[in-house]
Design a protein around this motif. Structure first.
Motif, short mmCIF file in Angstrom:
data_model
loop_
_atom_site.label_atom_id
_atom_site.label_comp_id
_atom_site.label_asym_id
_atom_site.label_seq_id
_atom_site.Cartn_x
_atom_site.Cartn_y
_atom_site.Cartn_z
N MET A 16 7.76 -5.64 -1.28
CA MET A 16 8.04 -6.16 -2.61
C MET A 16 6.78 -6.10 -3.48
SD MET A 16 9.57 -9.91 -3.63
CE MET A 16 11.19 -9.48 -2.98
N LEU A 17 5.63 -6.36 -2.87
CA LEU A 17 4.36 -6.36 -3.58
C LEU A 17 3.26 -6.04 -2.58
CD1 LEU A 17 2.84 -7.02 -6.28
CD2 LEU A 17 2.69 -9.38 -5.46
N THR A 18 2.32 -5.20 -2.96
CA THR A 18 1.23 -4.81 -2.05
C THR A 18 -0.12 -5.01 -2.70
OG1 THR A 18 2.60 -3.16 -0.90
CG2 THR A 18 0.21 -2.90 -0.74
N TYR A 19 -1.02 -5.63 -1.96
CA TYR A 19 -2.43 -5.67 -2.32
C TYR A 19 -3.23 -5.08 -1.16
CZ TYR A 19 -1.67 -8.70 -6.37
OH TYR A 19 -1.29 -9.21 -7.58
N ASN A 20 -4.19 -4.22 -1.47
CA ASN A 20 -4.99 -3.59 -0.42
C ASN A 20 -6.38 -4.21 -0.40
OD1 ASN A 20 -6.33 -1.85 1.38
ND2 ASN A 20 -5.02 -0.13 0.78
N ALA A 38 -2.58 -5.12 2.73
CA ALA A 38 -2.89 -3.85 3.37
C ALA A 38 -4.39 -3.72 3.64
CB ALA A 38 -2.40 -2.70 2.50
N PHE A 39 -4.72 -2.72 4.47
CA PHE A 39 -6.12 -2.42 4.76
C PHE A 39 -6.22 -0.93 5.11
CE2 PHE A 39 -9.66 -1.87 7.75
CZ PHE A 39 -10.71 -2.39 7.00
N GLY A 40 -7.08 -0.24 4.39
CA GLY A 40 -7.31 1.17 4.69
C GLY A 40 -6.47 2.11 3.84
N PRO A 41 -6.65 3.41 4.04
CA PRO A 41 -6.03 4.40 3.17
C PRO A 41 -4.55 4.66 3.46
CG PRO A 41 -7.39 5.48 4.83
CD PRO A 41 -7.60 4.02 5.01
N THR A 42 -4.08 4.36 4.67
CA THR A 42 -2.70 4.64 5.05
C THR A 42 -1.90 3.35 5.04
OG1 THR A 42 -3.48 6.45 6.46
CG2 THR A 42 -1.21 5.71 6.77
N VAL A 43 -1.00 3.23 4.06
CA VAL A 43 -0.31 1.96 3.83
C VAL A 43 1.20 2.16 3.92
CG1 VAL A 43 0.08 0.12 2.14
CG2 VAL A 43 -2.19 1.17 2.35
N PRO A 44 1.90 1.34 4.71
CA PRO A 44 3.37 1.43 4.75
C PRO A 44 3.96 1.14 3.37
CG PRO A 44 2.53 -0.01 6.49
CD PRO A 44 1.38 0.29 5.59
N THR A 45 5.05 1.83 3.06
CA THR A 45 5.73 1.62 1.78
C THR A 45 6.93 0.70 1.97
OG1 THR A 45 7.08 3.59 2.14
CG2 THR A 45 5.00 3.88 0.93
N VAL A 94 6.89 -2.65 6.96
CA VAL A 94 7.08 -3.78 6.06
C VAL A 94 8.52 -3.83 5.58
CG1 VAL A 94 6.38 -2.46 4.03
CG2 VAL A 94 6.10 -4.95 4.03
N ALA A 95 9.03 -5.05 5.39
CA ALA A 95 10.39 -5.25 4.92
C ALA A 95 10.40 -5.40 3.40
CB ALA A 95 11.00 -6.48 5.58
N ALA A 96 11.59 -5.23 2.82
CA ALA A 96 11.71 -5.24 1.36
C ALA A 96 11.42 -6.61 0.75
CB ALA A 96 13.11 -4.78 0.96
N ASP A 97 11.57 -7.69 1.54
CA ASP A 97 11.31 -9.02 0.98
C ASP A 97 9.90 -9.52 1.31
OD1 ASP A 97 11.62 -9.44 3.70
OD2 ASP A 97 12.73 -11.32 3.46
N GLU A 98 9.07 -8.65 1.85
CA GLU A 98 7.72 -9.06 2.24
C GLU A 98 6.68 -8.61 1.23
OE1 GLU A 98 7.57 -9.33 7.07
OE2 GLU A 98 7.42 -7.31 6.22
N GLY A 99 5.63 -9.39 1.12
CA GLY A 99 4.43 -8.96 0.43
C GLY A 99 3.47 -8.41 1.47
N LEU A 100 2.80 -7.31 1.16
CA LEU A 100 1.94 -6.65 2.15
C LEU A 100 0.47 -6.82 1.79
CD1 LEU A 100 1.60 -4.83 4.66
CD2 LEU A 100 1.73 -2.85 3.10
#
Length: 325
Positions: free
Chosen positions: A261-265, A251-258, A243-249
């Protein structure tokens, strides 16, 4: 699975199941519905899962009357006239979502409209009254199967996927409700059904016909038009493993890229039911100023994952900016 006569006790038990997020099949005047709490995203996800429904099409929310509908949609004079003539009965109205409406985004497929009707069957009315909340309910059968008009049809099609079936006998109308879109400039017939076009036009004048009126397996089509599904303003990148710094992620599952800018799983435990329940609300939450693009981690192509990926592909329709990986 329990098939029971609709007594005061069994209806109360069914209402408790609904409030607990479980599913109940019940009779309406059109066909048997597979009901879940329309305000509970997880319950609505369970409906899609039980039916094996291939896309997240909008579901009809069932209420007692026009007064109840006003809590969930922006009511109109036209709706008032139609409800006075056809409710309770086999007419579904598509209206803009009311501000603060608790109807699940999954039930509306992320649209800003709600499909709503008041059924006339006394068992359906008793269940809605006892549950104290709107009931989302497509036909109570596996997707692609013939719509059920008797309790035994539901049992044959869904089996143990529904904890309780209220057996109210054969449905009197036997075809699905008519769906009329009142969010358009001219009321538009999206699906023919139990209320005829002629009867509707006798109340409100000429109506338009949608180019996407379902035929054949009409009961398994969206009450609206698939191309009008909610799509985010930000471009969407699927199958993201970084994931890039200007992206919102998303996510799915326990292993999530860091680094987003904002992450929802959707589901830290990789539960597809939980992911389906969270899909539209989290996609909307990431569609905000400052985020350049929404990156979406891979979702398995199994079970509800098929429907989740279908929706995500629509959100990421190729406009020259969306990418994979």
């Amino acid at each position: 699975m329990k098939v029971v006569e609709p007594t005061a006790q069994s209806v109360a038990e069914a209402a408790t199941l609904l409030r607990d997020g479980k599913l109940v099949a019940f009779p309406t005047e059109t066909v048997y519905g597979l009901g879940g709490d329309a305000t509970n995203e997880r319950a609505v996800a369970a409906i899609f899962e039980a039916k094996g429904r291939p896309q997240f099409n909008p579901l009809i929310s069932h209420v007692l009357d026009a007064a109840a509908a006003r809590q969930f949609v922006r009511w109109s004079e036209t709706a008032d006239k139609l409800a006075a003539r056809f409710w309770p009965g086999p007419l579904t109205l598509v209206l803009p979502r009311a501000e603060g409406s608790p109807i699940s985004l999954l039930a509306t497929a992320g649209l800003d409209t709600v499909a709503i009707r008041a059924p006339s069957h006394p068992v359906a009315q008793a269940l809605i009254r006892a549950a104290g909340r709107p009931i989302a309910a497509p036909s109570a059968n596996r997707s692609g199967a013939i719509s059920p008009t008797r309790a035994e049809h539901v049992a044959e099609s869904l089996g143990d996927k529904v904890p309780m079936i209220l057996d109210g006998g054969p449905c009197l109308v036997g075809v699905e409700s008519t769906v009329l879109d009142l969010s358009t400039a001219t009321p538009t017939l999206l699906r023919p059904g139990g209320a005829t076009r002629e009867a509707i036009e006798a109340v409100i004048g000429p109506i338009a016909l949608s180019h996407a009126i379902p035929t054949g397996e009409a009961s398994h089509k969206s009450p609206g038009q698939m191309q009008s599904h909610y799509a985010p303003e930000r471009p969407v990148r699927l199958e993201a493993t970084s994931v890039a710094a200007d992206e919102g992620l998303l996510a799915f599952g326990p292993t999530v890229p860091t680094g987003a800018m904002l992450t929802y799983n959707l589901s830290p435990t990789a539960d597809l039911g939980e992911a389906a329940a969270n899909l539209f609300s989290m996609l909307r939450a990431l569609d905000r100023p400052g985020i350049g693009r929404i990156a979406v981690m891979p979702i398995p192509q199994t079970g509800l994952g098929l429907a989740i990926n279908d929706r995500l592909r629509r959100a990421a329709a190729d406009d020259g900016t969306n990418q994979r990986g």
